[in-house]
Scaffold this active site. Structure first.
Site, PDB file in Angstrom:
ATOM      1  N   ARG A   1     -11.602  50.703 -75.359  1.00  8.36           N
ATOM      2  CA  ARG A   1     -12.872  50.757 -74.629  1.00  8.36           C
ATOM      3  C   ARG A   1     -13.985  51.141 -75.592  1.00  8.36           C
ATOM      4  NH1 ARG A   1      -9.958  54.668 -70.551  1.00  8.36           N
ATOM      5  NH2 ARG A   1      -9.363  55.290 -72.643  1.00  8.36           N
TER       6      ARG A   1
ATOM      7  N   SER B   1      -7.760  56.331 -66.333  1.00 12.06           N
ATOM      8  CA  SER B   1      -6.940  56.913 -65.260  1.00 12.06           C
ATOM      9  C   SER B   1      -7.331  58.370 -65.032  1.00 12.06           C
ATOM     10  CB  SER B   1      -5.453  56.833 -65.619  1.00 12.06           C
ATOM     11  OG  SER B   1      -5.050  55.497 -65.723  1.00 12.06           O
TER      12      SER B   1
ATOM     13  N   HIS C   1      -7.020  48.367 -66.670  1.00 10.41           N
ATOM     14  CA  HIS C   1      -5.674  47.881 -67.044  1.00 10.41           C
ATOM     15  C   HIS C   1      -5.496  46.424 -66.610  1.00 10.41           C
ATOM     16  CE1 HIS C   1      -4.372  52.341 -66.554  1.00 10.41           C
ATOM     17  NE2 HIS C   1      -4.346  52.076 -67.848  1.00 10.41           N
TER      18      HIS C   1
ATOM     19  N   LYS D   1       3.734  65.528 -69.515  1.00 10.34           N
ATOM     20  CA  LYS D   1       2.636  65.394 -68.552  1.00 10.34           C
ATOM     21  C   LYS D   1       3.198  65.481 -67.141  1.00 10.34           C
ATOM     22  CE  LYS D   1      -0.522  62.055 -70.802  1.00 10.34           C
ATOM     23  NZ  LYS D   1      -1.011  60.676 -70.692  1.00 10.34           N
TER      24      LYS D   1
HETATM   25  O1  PNS Z   1      -1.608  55.330 -71.178  1.00  8.02           O
HETATM   26  P1  PNS Z   1      -1.320  56.236 -72.345  1.00  8.02           P
HETATM   27  O2  PNS Z   1      -0.913  57.600 -71.850  1.00  8.02           O
HETATM   28  O3  PNS Z   1      -2.452  56.275 -73.334  1.00  8.02           O
HETATM   29  O4  PNS Z   1      -0.059  55.593 -73.101  1.00  8.02           O
HETATM   30  C1  PNS Z   1       0.534  56.229 -74.214  1.00  8.02           C
HETATM   31  C2  PNS Z   1       1.915  55.625 -74.516  1.00  8.02           C
HETATM   32  C3  PNS Z   1       2.799  55.683 -73.288  1.00  8.02           C
HETATM   33  C4  PNS Z   1       1.748  54.180 -74.937  1.00  8.02           C
HETATM   34  C5  PNS Z   1       2.541  56.429 -75.698  1.00  8.02           C
HETATM   35  O5  PNS Z   1       2.510  57.776 -75.406  1.00  8.02           O
HETATM   36  C6  PNS Z   1       3.973  55.989 -75.980  1.00  8.02           C
HETATM   37  O6  PNS Z   1       4.206  54.951 -76.551  1.00  8.02           O
HETATM   38  N1  PNS Z   1       4.945  56.825 -75.556  1.00  8.02           N
HETATM   39  C7  PNS Z   1       6.339  56.586 -75.754  1.00  8.02           C
HETATM   40  C8  PNS Z   1       6.904  57.558 -76.793  1.00  8.02           C
HETATM   41  C9  PNS Z   1       6.608  57.078 -78.190  1.00  8.02           C
HETATM   42  O7  PNS Z   1       7.037  56.019 -78.606  1.00  8.02           O
HETATM   43  N2  PNS Z   1       5.856  57.884 -78.942  1.00  8.02           N
HETATM   44  C10 PNS Z   1       5.492  57.584 -80.314  1.00  8.02           C
HETATM   45  C11 PNS Z   1       4.230  56.754 -80.384  1.00  8.02           C
HETATM   46  S1  PNS Z   1       3.200  57.439 -81.604  1.00  8.02           S
END
Ligand code: PNS
Length: 161
Positions: free
Chosen positions: A90, A128, A17, A41
């Site tokens: 990645r 993570s 990150h 989660k």
């Molecule tokens: O680190 P991660 O868990 O891969 O991040 C995922 C994240 C937080 C970017 C994604 O789940 C997100 O944007 N969540 C907020 C809810 C949302 O907008 N969902 C629709 C996106 S398809």
């Protein structure tokens, strides 16, 4: 002033990150690290812990802000007046999920652009989830996470630095 949001779970923050934040700062003036509240989660570190940890790690760089959001990323972006989303890639395996998310976000908010940055090679295998698993089983994560995060993992799972 170009501002980008780097959203994620950051449970915990890794050097992968940090690598992406560093690269993003070459193209954007400010980066908002947006920690998402994900009700489905159960995190290892609470939202408050993650905010505090990341703030501490990036405290010397005034170009980086750490914030959290609940609900849709696109709504948070509107609220913060930002149109650029940063995501790290990645391996090819990341692509499918990222492709889906970027396109869904584009459907919800067509003015929003997602910028993908490639993580530095030495972090290709760092996530993570893997860090949590290795640390929880007593494995060494030195070099994969900032020192402060490593210490918090040791506190959480026992062990000495
Ligand atoms: O680190 P991660 O868990 O891969 O991040 C995922 C994240 C937080 C970017 C994604 O789940 C997100 O944007 N969540 C907020 C809810 C949302 O907008 N969902 C629709 C996106 S398809």
């Amino acid at each position: 002033m170009t501002v980008a949001v780097y959203p994620g779970s950051f449970d915990p923050l890794t050097n992968g990150h940090m690598d992406i934040i560093g690269r993003a700062l070459k193209a954007f003036d400010r980066i908002i690290v947006g920690i998402a509240v994900n009700r489905s989660k159960t995190p290892l570190f609470s939202l408050e812990e993650r905010v505090e940890m990341i703030r501490e790690v990036v405290k010397d760089d005034s170009r980086i802000e750490v914030d959290s959001f609940s609900g849709l990323l696109v709504d948070y972006m509107k609220h913060r007046n930002a149109t650029a989303v940063i995501r790290g890639l990645r391996a090819v395996s990341d692509f499918e999920y990222e492709f889906q998310m970027a396109n869904m976000n584009r459907k919800l908010h067509p003015d929003l652009e997602t910028f993908f940055l490639m993580t530095g090679q030495k972090y290709f295998y760092v996530s993570s989830r893997v860090v949590r698993e290795v640390a929880s089983l007593g494995g060494c994560v030195t070099g994969l996470v900032p020192e402060l995060v490593e210490n918090r993992l040791l506190e959480r799972f026992g062990g000495t630095p």
